[in-house]
Structures are given as C-alpha cells and as structure tokens.
Design a protein around this motif. Structure first.
Motif, PDB file in Angstrom:
ATOM      1  N   GLU A   1       0.801  -1.233   0.000  1.00 42.29           N
ATOM      2  CA  GLU A   1       0.000   0.000   0.000  1.00 42.29           C
ATOM      3  C   GLU A   1       0.828   1.275   0.000  1.00 42.29           C
ATOM      4  OE1 GLU A   1      -3.510  -0.258   2.712  1.00 42.29           O
ATOM      5  OE2 GLU A   1      -2.486  -2.068   3.418  1.00 42.29           O
ATOM      6  N   GLY A   2       2.138   1.151   0.234  1.00 43.54           N
ATOM      7  CA  GLY A   2       2.989   2.331   0.233  1.00 43.54           C
ATOM      8  C   GLY A   2       2.741   3.242   1.434  1.00 43.54           C
ATOM      9  N   TRP A   3       3.096   4.510   1.259  1.00 44.78           N
ATOM     10  CA  TRP A   3       2.966   5.479   2.346  1.00 44.78           C
ATOM     11  C   TRP A   3       1.513   5.637   2.791  1.00 44.78           C
ATOM     12  CZ3 TRP A   3       5.723   7.662   5.926  1.00 44.78           C
ATOM     13  CH2 TRP A   3       5.255   8.795   6.578  1.00 44.78           C
ATOM     14  N   ARG A   4       0.591   5.516   1.837  1.00 44.99           N
ATOM     15  CA  ARG A   4      -0.823   5.652   2.188  1.00 44.99           C
ATOM     16  C   ARG A   4      -1.264   4.541   3.123  1.00 44.99           C
ATOM     17  NH1 ARG A   4      -4.413   6.942  -3.049  1.00 44.99           N
ATOM     18  NH2 ARG A   4      -5.909   7.307  -1.367  1.00 44.99           N
ATOM     19  N   GLY A   5      -0.615   3.373   3.032  1.00 41.83           N
ATOM     20  CA  GLY A   5      -0.930   2.283   3.958  1.00 41.83           C
ATOM     21  C   GLY A   5      -0.539   2.633   5.381  1.00 41.83           C
ATOM     22  N   PHE A   6       0.598   3.317   5.540  1.00 42.04           N
ATOM     23  CA  PHE A   6       1.028   3.739   6.875  1.00 42.04           C
ATOM     24  C   PHE A   6       0.072   4.766   7.475  1.00 42.04           C
ATOM     25  CE2 PHE A   6       5.889   2.819   6.565  1.00 42.04           C
ATOM     26  CZ  PHE A   6       5.608   1.466   6.657  1.00 42.04           C
ATOM     27  N   MET A   7      -0.530   5.570   6.605  1.00 38.93           N
ATOM     28  CA  MET A   7      -1.387   6.656   7.075  1.00 38.93           C
ATOM     29  C   MET A   7      -2.877   6.347   6.947  1.00 38.93           C
ATOM     30  SD  MET A   7       0.447   9.142   8.262  1.00 38.93           S
ATOM     31  CE  MET A   7       1.975   8.349   8.756  1.00 38.93           C
ATOM     32  N   ALA A   8      -3.226   5.110   6.561  1.00 35.67           N
ATOM     33  CA  ALA A   8      -4.639   4.757   6.368  1.00 35.67           C
ATOM     34  C   ALA A   8      -5.439   4.984   7.645  1.00 35.67           C
ATOM     35  CB  ALA A   8      -4.767   3.294   5.938  1.00 35.67           C
ATOM     36  N   GLY A   9      -6.484   5.783   7.536  1.00 35.94           N
ATOM     37  CA  GLY A   9      -7.325   6.080   8.690  1.00 35.94           C
ATOM     38  C   GLY A   9      -6.792   7.183   9.579  1.00 35.94           C
ATOM     39  N   ASN A  10      -5.575   7.696   9.286  1.00 30.91           N
ATOM     40  CA  ASN A  10      -5.008   8.703  10.185  1.00 30.91           C
ATOM     41  C   ASN A  10      -5.734  10.034  10.089  1.00 30.91           C
ATOM     42  OD1 ASN A  10      -2.836   9.555  12.082  1.00 30.91           O
ATOM     43  ND2 ASN A  10      -2.297  10.946  10.413  1.00 30.91           N
ATOM     44  N   GLY A  11      -6.221  10.368   8.884  1.00 37.32           N
ATOM     45  CA  GLY A  11      -6.971  11.619   8.754  1.00 37.32           C
ATOM     46  C   GLY A  11      -8.202  11.617   9.634  1.00 37.32           C
ATOM     47  N   THR A  12      -8.970  10.515   9.558  1.00 39.04           N
ATOM     48  CA  THR A  12     -10.149  10.389  10.418  1.00 39.04           C
ATOM     49  C   THR A  12      -9.745  10.351  11.881  1.00 39.04           C
ATOM     50  OG1 THR A  12     -11.268   9.145   8.680  1.00 39.04           O
ATOM     51  CG2 THR A  12     -12.196   9.000  10.899  1.00 39.04           C
ATOM     52  N   ASN A  13      -8.629   9.681  12.170  1.00 39.44           N
ATOM     53  CA  ASN A  13      -8.166   9.590  13.552  1.00 39.44           C
ATOM     54  C   ASN A  13      -7.815  10.965  14.103  1.00 39.44           C
ATOM     55  OD1 ASN A  13      -7.598   8.035  15.852  1.00 39.44           O
ATOM     56  ND2 ASN A  13      -5.427   7.932  15.352  1.00 39.44           N
ATOM     57  N   CYS A  14      -7.187  11.801  13.279  1.00 39.26           N
ATOM     58  CA  CYS A  14      -6.848  13.155  13.728  1.00 39.26           C
ATOM     59  C   CYS A  14      -8.107  13.997  13.906  1.00 39.26           C
ATOM     60  CB  CYS A  14      -5.898  13.826  12.736  1.00 39.26           C
ATOM     61  SG  CYS A  14      -4.206  13.202  12.792  1.00 39.26           S
ATOM     62  N   ILE A  15      -9.056  13.839  12.968  1.00 42.08           N
ATOM     63  CA  ILE A  15     -10.324  14.563  13.112  1.00 42.08           C
ATOM     64  C   ILE A  15     -11.022  14.139  14.395  1.00 42.08           C
ATOM     65  CG2 ILE A  15     -12.636  14.857  12.117  1.00 42.08           C
ATOM     66  CD1 ILE A  15     -11.330  14.635   9.355  1.00 42.08           C
ATOM     67  N   ARG A  16     -10.938  12.835  14.709  1.00 37.57           N
ATOM     68  CA  ARG A  16     -11.558  12.327  15.931  1.00 37.57           C
ATOM     69  C   ARG A  16     -10.770  12.726  17.176  1.00 37.57           C
ATOM     70  NH1 ARG A  16     -10.782   8.258  19.622  1.00 37.57           N
ATOM     71  NH2 ARG A  16      -8.853   7.651  18.592  1.00 37.57           N
ATOM     72  N   ILE A  17      -9.455  12.612  17.091  1.00 33.73           N
ATOM     73  CA  ILE A  17      -8.657  12.759  18.296  1.00 33.73           C
ATOM     74  C   ILE A  17      -8.550  14.202  18.748  1.00 33.73           C
ATOM     75  CG2 ILE A  17      -6.297  13.147  17.443  1.00 33.73           C
ATOM     76  CD1 ILE A  17      -7.467  10.547  20.072  1.00 33.73           C
ATOM     77  N   VAL A  18      -8.711  15.157  17.814  1.00 37.70           N
ATOM     78  CA  VAL A  18      -8.657  16.564  18.234  1.00 37.70           C
ATOM     79  C   VAL A  18      -9.801  16.875  19.199  1.00 37.70           C
ATOM     80  CG1 VAL A  18      -8.896  18.943  17.461  1.00 37.70           C
ATOM     81  CG2 VAL A  18      -7.329  17.414  16.278  1.00 37.70           C
ATOM     82  N   PRO A  19     -11.078  16.623  18.829  1.00 30.08           N
ATOM     83  CA  PRO A  19     -12.132  16.849  19.826  1.00 30.08           C
ATOM     84  C   PRO A  19     -12.063  15.871  20.998  1.00 30.08           C
ATOM     85  CG  PRO A  19     -13.050  15.845  17.845  1.00 30.08           C
ATOM     86  CD  PRO A  19     -11.648  16.240  17.512  1.00 30.08           C
ATOM     87  N   TYR A  20     -11.604  14.631  20.747  1.00 28.45           N
ATOM     88  CA  TYR A  20     -11.501  13.649  21.833  1.00 28.45           C
ATOM     89  C   TYR A  20     -10.535  14.139  22.915  1.00 28.45           C
ATOM     90  CZ  TYR A  20     -10.453   9.310  24.325  1.00 28.45           C
ATOM     91  OH  TYR A  20     -10.267   8.363  25.310  1.00 28.45           O
ATOM     92  N   SER A  21      -9.322  14.507  22.503  1.00 35.94           N
ATOM     93  CA  SER A  21      -8.333  14.968  23.471  1.00 35.94           C
ATOM     94  C   SER A  21      -8.721  16.304  24.077  1.00 35.94           C
ATOM     95  CB  SER A  21      -6.949  15.082  22.803  1.00 35.94           C
ATOM     96  OG  SER A  21      -6.476  13.827  22.405  1.00 35.94           O
ATOM     97  N   ALA A  22      -9.309  17.178  23.243  1.00 38.81           N
ATOM     98  CA  ALA A  22      -9.729  18.475  23.764  1.00 38.81           C
ATOM     99  C   ALA A  22     -10.792  18.304  24.839  1.00 38.81           C
ATOM    100  CB  ALA A  22     -10.251  19.348  22.627  1.00 38.81           C
ATOM    101  N   VAL A  23     -11.797  17.465  24.570  1.00 42.39           N
ATOM    102  CA  VAL A  23     -12.846  17.222  25.564  1.00 42.39           C
ATOM    103  C   VAL A  23     -12.274  16.520  26.785  1.00 42.39           C
ATOM    104  CG1 VAL A  23     -14.992  15.962  26.012  1.00 42.39           C
ATOM    105  CG2 VAL A  23     -14.699  17.180  23.857  1.00 42.39           C
ATOM    106  N   GLN A  24     -11.340  15.581  26.572  1.00 42.71           N
ATOM    107  CA  GLN A  24     -10.748  14.850  27.694  1.00 42.71           C
ATOM    108  C   GLN A  24      -9.982  15.765  28.632  1.00 42.71           C
ATOM    109  OE1 GLN A  24      -8.619  11.060  26.912  1.00 42.71           O
ATOM    110  NE2 GLN A  24      -6.884  12.029  27.896  1.00 42.71           N
ATOM    111  N   PHE A  25      -9.058  16.539  28.077  1.00 42.95           N
ATOM    112  CA  PHE A  25      -8.258  17.436  28.914  1.00 42.95           C
ATOM    113  C   PHE A  25      -9.112  18.567  29.480  1.00 42.95           C
ATOM    114  CE2 PHE A  25      -4.580  15.636  26.587  1.00 42.95           C
ATOM    115  CZ  PHE A  25      -3.762  15.356  27.671  1.00 42.95           C
ATOM    116  N   GLY A  26      -9.986  19.115  28.625  1.00 37.76           N
ATOM    117  CA  GLY A  26     -10.825  20.212  29.099  1.00 37.76           C
ATOM    118  C   GLY A  26     -11.775  19.787  30.198  1.00 37.76           C
TER     119      GLY A  26
END
Length: 341
Positions: free
Chosen positions: A93-118
């Motif tokens: 899969e190349g580089w995209r295989g390493f990053m598969a799902g990371n975009g969604t993970n970052c979209i998820r983790i930004v509010p997840y971590s923000a809500v968690q710490f906040g």
C-alpha cells in the motif's frame, strides 16, 4: 431630518477613522487572548493539538496494532513480526498504507483529546478541588480522569468506529478479497452506509460498552500515574520540569495505563467490525466474545497487538503530554496584563 442625517454621517465617519478601527481590532484581540488564556479554554485547545500530534507520529504502529487485534482464528495474513508486517504494509500500500485512517483519527482525536483534557480540568476545578489549586489524592485523580475519559468517548465514538473500518478495508485479508480496492469509501461515506444499512444511530455506537469499560480506568490510570511520576521527577520547588522529564513521565504513564486495560481495547475493535461484511465475528455479548476468543485463540487473543502498542505508546504519550503542556503554557502566557492607572 436632514440635519440629523448629516450628524449621523459625521459620527459614523469619526467612529470609522483608522485610529478607532485599530483600537477596535486591538480590543477584540485582547478579548480573544483573555479567553484562550483561561485555564479550561487553554487545556481544551492544547488537548486537541496534543491529540493530533501524538497520533500522527505513531500512525504506522497504530494501524498495525488494529490489524493484529482484528485477526481471529483462521486469519493469518498479518501473523508476522512487526518489521515484516510493516514491510508488507509498505510493499502492498505504500505510504498511504502507513497513514490509512489517520486523517479520520486526527479529526476524531482533536475533539476527543480536547474534551478529555478540558473536562478533566473542569471537573477537577469545580467538583474535586476544595480550593483553587488544591492537590488531589490519587483516588480523586483516578475518578476525575475516568469521568473525563467517558465524556470524551461519548462525544467522539462514531468517528472511532469509522476510523477502525477505514484502517482495515484496504488490508490484504482473504475475507476482504472480493471488495474493490481501487475506490474505497471515505469517512463520510462509511458513516452514512453504517447508519443506513447497519441499524441507524446504535450502529455508530457498537462496542461502546467495552470501550467505556476500558477507557475509564485507562484515562484514570494515565492521569494518576503521570502526576505521580512527575512529582518524583520534579525537584523540590521546581514547578516547571524540563521537557525530558515531561517526556519520561508521559511515556511511563501511557505504558502502564495501556497494558493494564489492553483486553478492553481488543474487545472494542472486534465489536466495531462485528457486522462488517467478511470480517464480522457475530459476537452476541461481551461475555460471549471473551468466551469465543479464549476458546479459539487462548489468553494471548486478548493481547494481540500489545507489542506494537507498547512500542507506540511511549512516543505517542510522550509527544501527547509534551505538546499539551507546551501549547497550554503558551496559551496561558497570552493573558493580557492588567492596566494599572
């Protein structure tokens, strides 16, 4: 009437002079700085930044962990060493295989971590501290962190289940060989398909029970261990430990928390694809899932992917805590100085 109109025009021109416009913008900037420098707001923003940074740093190991976790008896495509599995992922899969799902993970983790710490700082300040800045006992930190973890999971869980689906849909599992690989669905398409075809809103929260059961002690142990370790890494009277000591405290806290609660993470991933075409396990309940895993895969089945998880948790949590504290300290430093007349 004409005189009144003329006076209004003159007043408008006076108010819109360059000096007044600059003063208005300066006042707005000061209000923004004052808002983001508040402890809860700073923790909320810093948590989002920390989550995105930490997940991106370890994205290849995070995806590999998920592929290991979802392999049940009879699925041996990724029954390899970590090095060979990463090589297989890169070759297919190349580089995209390493990053598969990371975009969604970052979209998820930004509010997840923000809500968690906040929410952690919010609950700590309003429900656990006897007075502002009062120290909390380990048990209080555990409970406060656990409640913060549950809060963040409830807010962002649909994105987590989609992230799991995106991570495995392009993998070379035999059960997925009939699915086209050239045009895979993205985040929003996957969300819509799950909602329409798998049972509406409950489909987007499938697996949340083992997730909450694991997240509460995980987050609680994480906060408790971090603050406990940091206390011993900070010299007497030093309120600002070095970055190296913050990194070490974050790595230790993440490793301890992840290891203690890892079986819950395996159950979460299995339930998230429980109805996925080709990969579904058809578990009837948490008890049934544990029974099937133990009978078919043994106790090791509940710890699949633990090694890449431990390899990623140290740099991930270290980057998470370091970027959180650096960002939070920067935002708090923006607080405007009071004007002394």
């Amino acid at each position: 009437m004409a005189a009144d109109s003329f006076q209004q025009q003159q007043l408008t021109q006076i108010l819109q002079t360059p000096e007044n416009v600059k003063a208005k913008h300066a006042n707005g900037t000061l209000q923004f700085y004052d808002f983001v420098s508040q402890p809860v707001a700073a923790a909320f923003c810093a948590g989002g930044v920390a989550g995105a940074v930490s997940r991106t740093v370890v994205s290849p190991l995070e995806r590999l962990k998920i592929l290991f976790q979802v392999q049940s008896a009879g699925h041996n495509e990724y029954k390899l060493s970590i090095g060979k599995a990463l090589g297989k992922m890169w070759k297919e899969e190349g580089w995209r295989g390493f990053m598969a799902g990371n975009g969604t993970n970052c979209i998820r983790i930004v509010p997840y971590s923000a809500v968690q710490f906040g929410s952690y700082n919010l609950y700590k300040r309003h429900f656990f501290e006897k007075y502002p800045g009062a120290p909390l006992s380990p048990l209080q930190r555990l409970i406060c962190g656990g409640i913060a973890g549950i809060t963040s999971v409830v807010f962002t869980y649909p994105l987590d289940i989609v992230r799991t689906r995106l991570s495995i849909q392009s993998a070379s599992f035999a059960a997925l060989k009939n699915q086209p690989k050239d045009k895979l669905p993205g985040m929003w398409t996957t969300l819509a398909v799950m909602y329409k075809q798998e049972g509406g809103l409950p489909a987007l929260y499938r697996g949340i029970i083992p997730t909450v059961a694991g997240v509460a002690p995980y987050v609680g142990l994480n906060f408790m261990t971090y603050e406990f370790v940091r206390k011993y890494l900070t010299p007497e009277g030093d309120q600002n430990p070095s970055a190296a000591r913050k990194l070490l405290a974050g790595a230790v806290s993440g490793a301890v928390a992840q290891t203690c609660t890892y079986p819950f993470d395996v159950l979460r991933r299995r339930f998230q694809i429980n109805t996925m075409s080709g990969m579904g396990y058809k578990y009837k309940s948490i008890g049934d899932a544990v029974r099937v895993i133990l009978s078919q895969e043994g106790p090791r089945g509940l710890y699949k992917g633990l090694i890449p998880n431990l390899l990623k948790v140290a740099p991930s949590m270290a980057a998470n805590w370091l970027s959180f504290e650096v960002t939070r300290d920067f935002l708090v430093s923006l607080k405007p100085e009071p004007i002394v007349l």
